[in-house]
Design a protein around this motif. Structure first.
Motif, PDB file in Angstrom:
ATOM      1  N   THR A  60       0.846  -1.187   0.000  1.00 33.10           N
ATOM      2  CA  THR A  60       0.000   0.000   0.000  1.00 33.10           C
ATOM      3  C   THR A  60       0.884   1.241   0.000  1.00 33.10           C
ATOM      4  N   ILE A  61       0.307   2.334  -0.406  1.00 37.85           N
ATOM      5  CA  ILE A  61       1.006   3.612  -0.377  1.00 37.85           C
ATOM      6  C   ILE A  61      -0.022   4.707  -0.137  1.00 37.85           C
ATOM      7  N   ASP A  62       0.370   5.704   0.618  1.00 37.23           N
ATOM      8  CA  ASP A  62      -0.496   6.854   0.856  1.00 37.23           C
ATOM      9  C   ASP A  62      -0.100   7.951  -0.114  1.00 37.23           C
ATOM     10  N   ALA A  63      -1.087   8.536  -0.747  1.00 29.30           N
ATOM     11  CA  ALA A  63      -0.851   9.634  -1.681  1.00 29.30           C
ATOM     12  C   ALA A  63      -1.662  10.847  -1.241  1.00 29.30           C
ATOM     13  N   ASN A  64      -1.005  11.988  -1.205  1.00 29.79           N
ATOM     14  CA  ASN A  64      -1.683  13.245  -0.912  1.00 29.79           C
ATOM     15  C   ASN A  64      -1.973  13.929  -2.234  1.00 29.79           C
ATOM     16  N   VAL A  65      -3.234  14.250  -2.458  1.00 31.00           N
ATOM     17  CA  VAL A  65      -3.660  14.877  -3.700  1.00 31.00           C
ATOM     18  C   VAL A  65      -4.194  16.259  -3.378  1.00 31.00           C
ATOM     19  N   MET A  66      -3.581  17.271  -3.992  1.00 32.04           N
ATOM     20  CA  MET A  66      -4.094  18.639  -3.864  1.00 32.04           C
ATOM     21  C   MET A  66      -4.735  19.007  -5.184  1.00 32.04           C
ATOM     22  N   SER A  67      -5.953  19.476  -5.090  1.00 31.79           N
ATOM     23  CA  SER A  67      -6.725  19.811  -6.273  1.00 31.79           C
ATOM     24  C   SER A  67      -7.177  21.261  -6.179  1.00 31.79           C
ATOM     25  N   VAL A  77      -7.349  13.689  -0.131  1.00 29.65           N
ATOM     26  CA  VAL A  77      -7.598  14.792  -1.061  1.00 29.65           C
ATOM     27  C   VAL A  77      -7.812  16.082  -0.286  1.00 29.65           C
ATOM     28  N   SER A  78      -7.132  17.134  -0.738  1.00 25.21           N
ATOM     29  CA  SER A  78      -7.356  18.461  -0.166  1.00 25.21           C
ATOM     30  C   SER A  78      -7.504  19.461  -1.312  1.00 25.21           C
ATOM     31  N   VAL A  79      -8.143  20.561  -1.011  1.00 25.09           N
ATOM     32  CA  VAL A  79      -8.377  21.586  -2.027  1.00 25.09           C
ATOM     33  C   VAL A  79      -7.426  22.748  -1.785  1.00 25.09           C
ATOM     34  N   ASP A  80      -6.744  23.177  -2.855  1.00 22.98           N
ATOM     35  CA  ASP A  80      -5.843  24.326  -2.821  1.00 22.98           C
ATOM     36  C   ASP A  80      -6.181  25.220  -4.003  1.00 22.98           C
ATOM     37  N   PRO A  81      -7.000  26.243  -3.799  1.00 25.39           N
ATOM     38  CA  PRO A  81      -7.440  27.085  -4.916  1.00 25.39           C
ATOM     39  C   PRO A  81      -6.298  27.847  -5.589  1.00 25.39           C
ATOM     40  N   THR A  82      -5.127  27.932  -4.953  1.00 27.75           N
ATOM     41  CA  THR A  82      -4.001  28.640  -5.575  1.00 27.75           C
ATOM     42  C   THR A  82      -3.412  27.858  -6.740  1.00 27.75           C
ATOM     43  N   LEU A  83      -3.809  26.602  -6.900  1.00 26.26           N
ATOM     44  CA  LEU A  83      -3.307  25.799  -8.023  1.00 26.26           C
ATOM     45  C   LEU A  83      -3.890  26.265  -9.357  1.00 26.26           C
ATOM     46  N   LEU A  84      -4.968  26.990  -9.325  1.00 21.56           N
ATOM     47  CA  LEU A  84      -5.693  27.490 -10.503  1.00 21.56           C
ATOM     48  C   LEU A  84      -6.454  26.395 -11.231  1.00 21.56           C
ATOM     49  N   GLY A  85      -5.895  25.239 -11.362  1.00 24.18           N
ATOM     50  CA  GLY A  85      -6.518  24.102 -12.032  1.00 24.18           C
ATOM     51  C   GLY A  85      -5.575  22.916 -11.954  1.00 24.18           C
ATOM     52  N   GLY A  86      -6.077  21.712 -12.151  1.00 23.44           N
ATOM     53  CA  GLY A  86      -5.235  20.519 -12.153  1.00 23.44           C
ATOM     54  C   GLY A  86      -5.001  19.950 -10.768  1.00 23.44           C
ATOM     55  N   LEU A  87      -3.983  19.080 -10.672  1.00 25.07           N
ATOM     56  CA  LEU A  87      -3.682  18.343  -9.446  1.00 25.07           C
ATOM     57  C   LEU A  87      -2.185  18.345  -9.164  1.00 25.07           C
ATOM     58  N   VAL A  88      -1.848  18.196  -7.876  1.00 27.62           N
ATOM     59  CA  VAL A  88      -0.487  17.899  -7.449  1.00 27.62           C
ATOM     60  C   VAL A  88      -0.604  16.639  -6.597  1.00 27.62           C
ATOM     61  N   ILE A  89       0.148  15.603  -6.967  1.00 34.80           N
ATOM     62  CA  ILE A  89       0.085  14.325  -6.268  1.00 34.80           C
ATOM     63  C   ILE A  89       1.449  14.046  -5.647  1.00 34.80           C
ATOM     64  N   GLU A  90       1.449  13.739  -4.354  1.00 35.33           N
ATOM     65  CA  GLU A  90       2.669  13.380  -3.640  1.00 35.33           C
ATOM     66  C   GLU A  90       2.479  11.996  -3.043  1.00 35.33           C
ATOM     67  N   VAL A 115      -2.008  23.885 -13.054  1.00 39.87           N
ATOM     68  CA  VAL A 115      -1.815  25.013 -13.963  1.00 39.87           C
ATOM     69  C   VAL A 115      -0.699  25.903 -13.424  1.00 39.87           C
ATOM     70  N   ARG A 116      -0.690  26.110 -12.115  1.00 40.05           N
ATOM     71  CA  ARG A 116       0.370  26.922 -11.504  1.00 40.05           C
ATOM     72  C   ARG A 116       1.743  26.322 -11.793  1.00 40.05           C
ATOM     73  N   GLY A 117       1.875  24.995 -11.657  1.00 38.82           N
ATOM     74  CA  GLY A 117       3.137  24.323 -11.935  1.00 38.82           C
ATOM     75  C   GLY A 117       3.552  24.468 -13.384  1.00 38.82           C
ATOM     76  N   LYS A 118       2.593  24.331 -14.286  1.00 38.91           N
ATOM     77  CA  LYS A 118       2.897  24.471 -15.711  1.00 38.91           C
ATOM     78  C   LYS A 118       3.305  25.894 -16.055  1.00 38.91           C
ATOM     79  N   LEU A 119       2.656  26.877 -15.432  1.00 38.00           N
ATOM     80  CA  LEU A 119       3.031  28.275 -15.662  1.00 38.00           C
ATOM     81  C   LEU A 119       4.434  28.557 -15.126  1.00 38.00           C
ATOM     82  N   THR A 120       4.772  27.982 -13.998  1.00 37.68           N
ATOM     83  CA  THR A 120       6.108  28.151 -13.430  1.00 37.68           C
ATOM     84  C   THR A 120       7.165  27.560 -14.363  1.00 37.68           C
ATOM     85  N   LYS A 121       6.897  26.356 -14.889  1.00 36.51           N
ATOM     86  CA  LYS A 121       7.837  25.733 -15.836  1.00 36.51           C
ATOM     87  C   LYS A 121       7.991  26.579 -17.095  1.00 36.51           C
ATOM     88  N   LEU A 122       6.892  27.093 -17.603  1.00 38.67           N
ATOM     89  CA  LEU A 122       6.936  27.943 -18.791  1.00 38.67           C
ATOM     90  C   LEU A 122       7.751  29.202 -18.540  1.00 38.67           C
TER      91      LEU A 122
END
Length: 178
Positions: free
Chosen positions: A107-114, A142-155, A165-172
C-alpha cells in the motif's frame, strides 16, 4: 530528528518481525503509533530528557501514560527501549515500522491537492490510475488548494506529480527566462 533514524531502524525491524510472527501487525502498528504520539508530546519529551529522573522513573511514567493501550509485548518493548535509553526514538521507530508495514501490504499513501473538490468517481478513477502506475494499493487524501488554478499535485513517498496550472506556468516562466 535524523539522528534517531539510524538508532530506530533495528528496533522498528525487530518490532515488525515480531508483529509478523505473532500475526498482530495492525495491533503493533496501533501500539507503536500511540507510544510515538505520547513521546512526541512536549511535556513527555521534557520528562524523558530530564537528568533528574532515572530511566526506571521515565519508563514507569511512559507505561502509566500508555496504560490500557499496550499489551504485554508492547510494554516489554517500551521497557527494552527504556533500558537502552531509546524512548525518544519512538516517533522514528513508528515511522519506519509504518513504512515496513506499507511495503508488506503493498500500500502507499498519496496526498492529492486539487484546485477544486473531486467527486467520488474522480477520486476512485485517480486511485485506480495511481495503483496501476505504482503497482500498489493506493490510499488517497484529497485536499483543495485554490491557488493551483486548475489541475492536481500528487505526492506519494518521494514522488511528486505536478499537473497543476500553476506548476505548468512556473515551468513555462523558467523556460522563457533561459
Amino acid at each position: 530528528m535524523a539522528e534517531f533514524t539510524t538508532v530506530a531502524r533495528p528496533y522498528a525491524k525487530a518490532a515488525f518481525e515480531h508483529a509478523m510472527a505473532a500475526n498482530a501487525l495492525q495491533n503493533w502498528s496501533e501500539m507503536v503509533g500511540f507510544a510515538a504520539a505520547v513521546v512526541a508530546d512536549e511535556q513527555m519529551q521534557a520528562l524523558l530528557s530530564s537528568p533528574h529522573l532515572t530511566h526506571e522513573q521515565q519508563r514507569d511514567a511512559m507505561l502509566q501514560v500508555c496504560e490500557g493501550k499496550l499489551d504485554a509485548q508492547g510494554q516489554n518493548f517500551i521497557k527494552l527501549l527504556s533500558e537502552n535509553h531509546r524512548l525518544l526514538a519512538l516517533p522514528q521507530i513508528s515511522e519506519i515500522f509504518e513504512h515496513l508495514k506499507a511495503e508488506f501490504e503493498k500500500t502507499i499513501d498519496a496526498n492529492v491537492m486539487s484546485a477544486s473538490e473531486l467527486n467520488a468517481e474522480q477520486q476512485e478513477n485517480l486511485k485506480q490510475k495511481l495503483a496501476t502506475k505504482l503497482g500498489r494499493q493506493v490510499n488517497i487524501n484529497v485536499s483543495v488548494d485554490p491557488t493551483l488554478l486548475g489541475g492536481l499535485v500528487i505526492e506519494a513517498e518521494d514522488m511528486v506529480i505536478d499537473g497543476s496550472v500553476r506548476g505548468k506556468l512556473t515551468k513555462l516562466s523558467e523556460t522563457l527566462k533561459v
